[in-house]
Design a protein around this motif. Structure first.
Motif, short mmCIF file in Angstrom:
data_model
loop_
_atom_site.label_atom_id
_atom_site.label_comp_id
_atom_site.label_asym_id
_atom_site.label_seq_id
_atom_site.Cartn_x
_atom_site.Cartn_y
_atom_site.Cartn_z
N UNK A 1 -50.87 16.19 -24.81
CA UNK A 1 -50.12 15.62 -23.91
C UNK A 1 -50.61 14.68 -22.99
N UNK A 2 -49.96 13.63 -22.83
CA UNK A 2 -50.49 12.54 -22.15
C UNK A 2 -49.87 12.26 -20.77
N UNK A 3 -50.86 12.14 -19.75
CA UNK A 3 -49.96 11.93 -18.39
C UNK A 3 -50.44 10.51 -17.98
N UNK A 4 -49.50 10.03 -17.27
CA UNK A 4 -50.20 8.87 -16.46
C UNK A 4 -49.35 8.91 -15.08
N UNK A 5 -49.98 8.79 -14.20
CA UNK A 5 -49.46 8.45 -12.57
C UNK A 5 -50.43 8.28 -11.61
N UNK A 6 -50.05 8.67 -10.42
CA UNK A 6 -51.10 8.26 -9.24
C UNK A 6 -51.16 9.83 -8.49
N UNK A 7 -52.45 9.64 -7.96
CA UNK A 7 -52.89 10.88 -7.17
C UNK A 7 -52.40 10.89 -5.94
N UNK A 8 -52.26 11.95 -5.24
CA UNK A 8 -52.26 12.08 -3.90
C UNK A 8 -53.22 13.53 -3.56
N UNK A 9 -53.62 13.65 -2.55
CA UNK A 9 -54.49 14.64 -1.86
C UNK A 9 -53.48 16.02 -1.72
N UNK B 1 -58.53 3.35 -6.37
CA UNK B 1 -57.24 3.44 -7.33
C UNK B 1 -56.75 4.70 -7.37
N UNK B 2 -55.53 5.22 -7.05
CA UNK B 2 -55.14 6.38 -7.31
C UNK B 2 -54.31 6.48 -8.45
N UNK C 1 -64.31 17.89 -5.84
CA UNK C 1 -65.13 17.70 -4.75
C UNK C 1 -64.67 16.40 -4.30
N UNK C 2 -64.45 15.95 -3.26
CA UNK C 2 -63.77 14.78 -2.61
C UNK C 2 -64.95 13.82 -2.54
N UNK C 3 -66.02 14.46 -2.58
CA UNK C 3 -67.20 13.28 -2.62
C UNK C 3 -67.81 12.81 -3.89
N UNK C 4 -67.06 13.34 -4.89
CA UNK C 4 -67.62 12.98 -6.34
C UNK C 4 -67.35 11.84 -6.75
N UNK C 5 -67.72 11.38 -7.79
CA UNK C 5 -67.42 10.01 -8.60
C UNK C 5 -65.80 10.05 -8.73
N UNK C 6 -65.53 10.87 -9.39
CA UNK C 6 -63.63 10.89 -9.54
C UNK C 6 -63.13 10.43 -8.36
N UNK D 1 -59.24 28.61 -25.63
CA UNK D 1 -59.74 29.23 -24.56
C UNK D 1 -59.41 28.78 -23.37
N UNK D 2 -59.35 27.56 -23.13
CA UNK D 2 -58.85 26.89 -21.80
C UNK D 2 -57.73 25.75 -22.11
N UNK D 3 -56.51 26.31 -21.84
CA UNK D 3 -55.49 25.61 -22.49
C UNK D 3 -55.08 24.76 -21.35
N UNK D 4 -55.50 25.01 -20.12
CA UNK D 4 -55.70 24.11 -18.86
C UNK D 4 -56.40 22.94 -18.66
N UNK D 5 -57.40 22.91 -19.77
CA UNK D 5 -58.52 22.04 -19.80
C UNK D 5 -57.81 20.67 -19.78
N UNK D 6 -57.94 19.50 -19.24
CA UNK D 6 -57.41 18.21 -19.40
C UNK D 6 -58.61 16.97 -19.13
N UNK D 7 -58.39 16.18 -19.75
CA UNK D 7 -59.44 14.99 -19.54
C UNK D 7 -58.91 14.17 -18.79
N UNK D 8 -59.44 13.77 -17.54
CA UNK D 8 -58.90 13.08 -16.40
C UNK D 8 -59.61 11.79 -16.58
N UNK D 9 -58.95 10.75 -16.59
CA UNK D 9 -59.54 9.47 -16.47
C UNK D 9 -59.02 8.59 -15.08
N UNK D 10 -60.30 7.97 -14.64
CA UNK D 10 -59.96 7.38 -13.53
C UNK D 10 -60.65 5.82 -13.57
N UNK D 11 -60.69 5.05 -12.42
CA UNK D 11 -61.25 3.66 -12.85
C UNK D 11 -61.90 3.20 -11.54
N UNK D 12 -62.91 2.65 -11.80
CA UNK D 12 -63.52 1.86 -10.58
C UNK D 12 -62.73 0.81 -10.10
#
Ligand SMILES: Cc1cc2nc3c(=O)[nH]c(=O)nc-3n(C[C@H](O)[C@H](O)[C@H](O)COP(=O)(O)O)c2cc1C
Length: 233
Positions: free
Chosen positions: A111-119, A95-96, A83-88, A47-58
């Protein structure tokens, strides 16, 4: 009470249709992702092939994970909105480095992706925000994502107020400054194909380490500066 579910398992494949290096449709991860993603989109069971589990770290190194929806991808990376104010978002600010995982059960693929984020740019976020259904735009304005709230009623009240304010012909819901997108620029992308008897196939694309040269046996030269290798399941 402890529930034993040790016997829960399914068989992935009866026939041995392996995912070999010769089956890669691209020697860089985006082309390969596109092929698998498009195939996942053709399966009505997903139903949602674009759903991905996103892991971040404190900052203390405690990971957290949640689902988000992929909203665009290409050679430049993988995009999602939040939301830029969210926990993630707070974690990504410090830690990007992130990881994201897709699972398309009916295809026995992940599929597993590892990388760094930018706004993403404010323009891109605004343009995507206004492409969403208006009730979703209102909901984004009504919710200070990840903050504790006394009751659902408060949220519904805010929603009503915003509807009265903005659901007027000719008016646009302004994108809140605290809402927008990110792009994950990947360092590694792994393609996992479940196989019979847990002898799964894993092919991982990654950027080579400094001075690392592909060899004929294990590390293969890909395209666009990528190398790929097979990992043990
Ligand atoms: C399938 C699915 C898709 C979701 N997509 C998004 C999304 O694209 N963006 C988002 O901010 N939250 C999305 N959520 C909600 C998040 O999983 C999560 O509850 C929210 O982002 C708050 O996470 P945080 O407190 O860790 O920041 C989705 C949830 C599910 C189950």
């Amino acid at each position: 009470m402890s529930i034993d579910i040790g016997g829960m398992r399914i068989k992935y494949k009866d026939k041995d249709d392996t995912f070999l290096e010769k089956h890669l449709v691209s020697k860089e991860p985006f082309g390969q992702f596109k092929a698998w993603f498009e195939e996942a989109c053709t399966r009505k069971e997903i139903l949602e092939p674009n759903a991905m589990c996103l892991a971040t770290s404190s900052k203390d190194g405690y990971p957290s994970a949640r689902f988000v929806l992929l909203k665009g991808f290409g050679k430049e990376g993988f995009k999602f909105f939040t939301n830029y104010g969210s926990r993630k978002a707070k974690e990504m600010e410090i830690n990007p480095n992130v990881a994201a995982t897709f699972y398309w059960e009916i295809l026995n693929r992940s599929v597993r992706i590892e990388g760094s984020v930018e706004k993403l740019s404010e323009e891109e976020s605004t343009s995507y925000f206004h492409s969403r259904p208006v009730p979703s735009q209102i909901a984004a304005c009504a919710s200070y994502q990840s903050t504790p709230i006394e009751s659902r009623d408060i949220l519904c009240e805010r929603e009503k107020e915003l509807e009265a304010k903005y659901m007027i012909p000719g008016l646009e819901v302004p994108k809140p400054a605290y809402w927008g997108g990110y792009i994950i620029r990947p360092r590694a992308v792994e393609f996992w194909q479940g196989q019979r008897d847990r002898l799964h196939d894993r092919i991982k694309f990654r950027k080579p380490k400094e001075g690392e040269e592909p060899d004929e046996k294990i590390l293969h030269r890909g395209e666009d500066g990528w190398v790929f290798e097979r990992l043990s399941p």
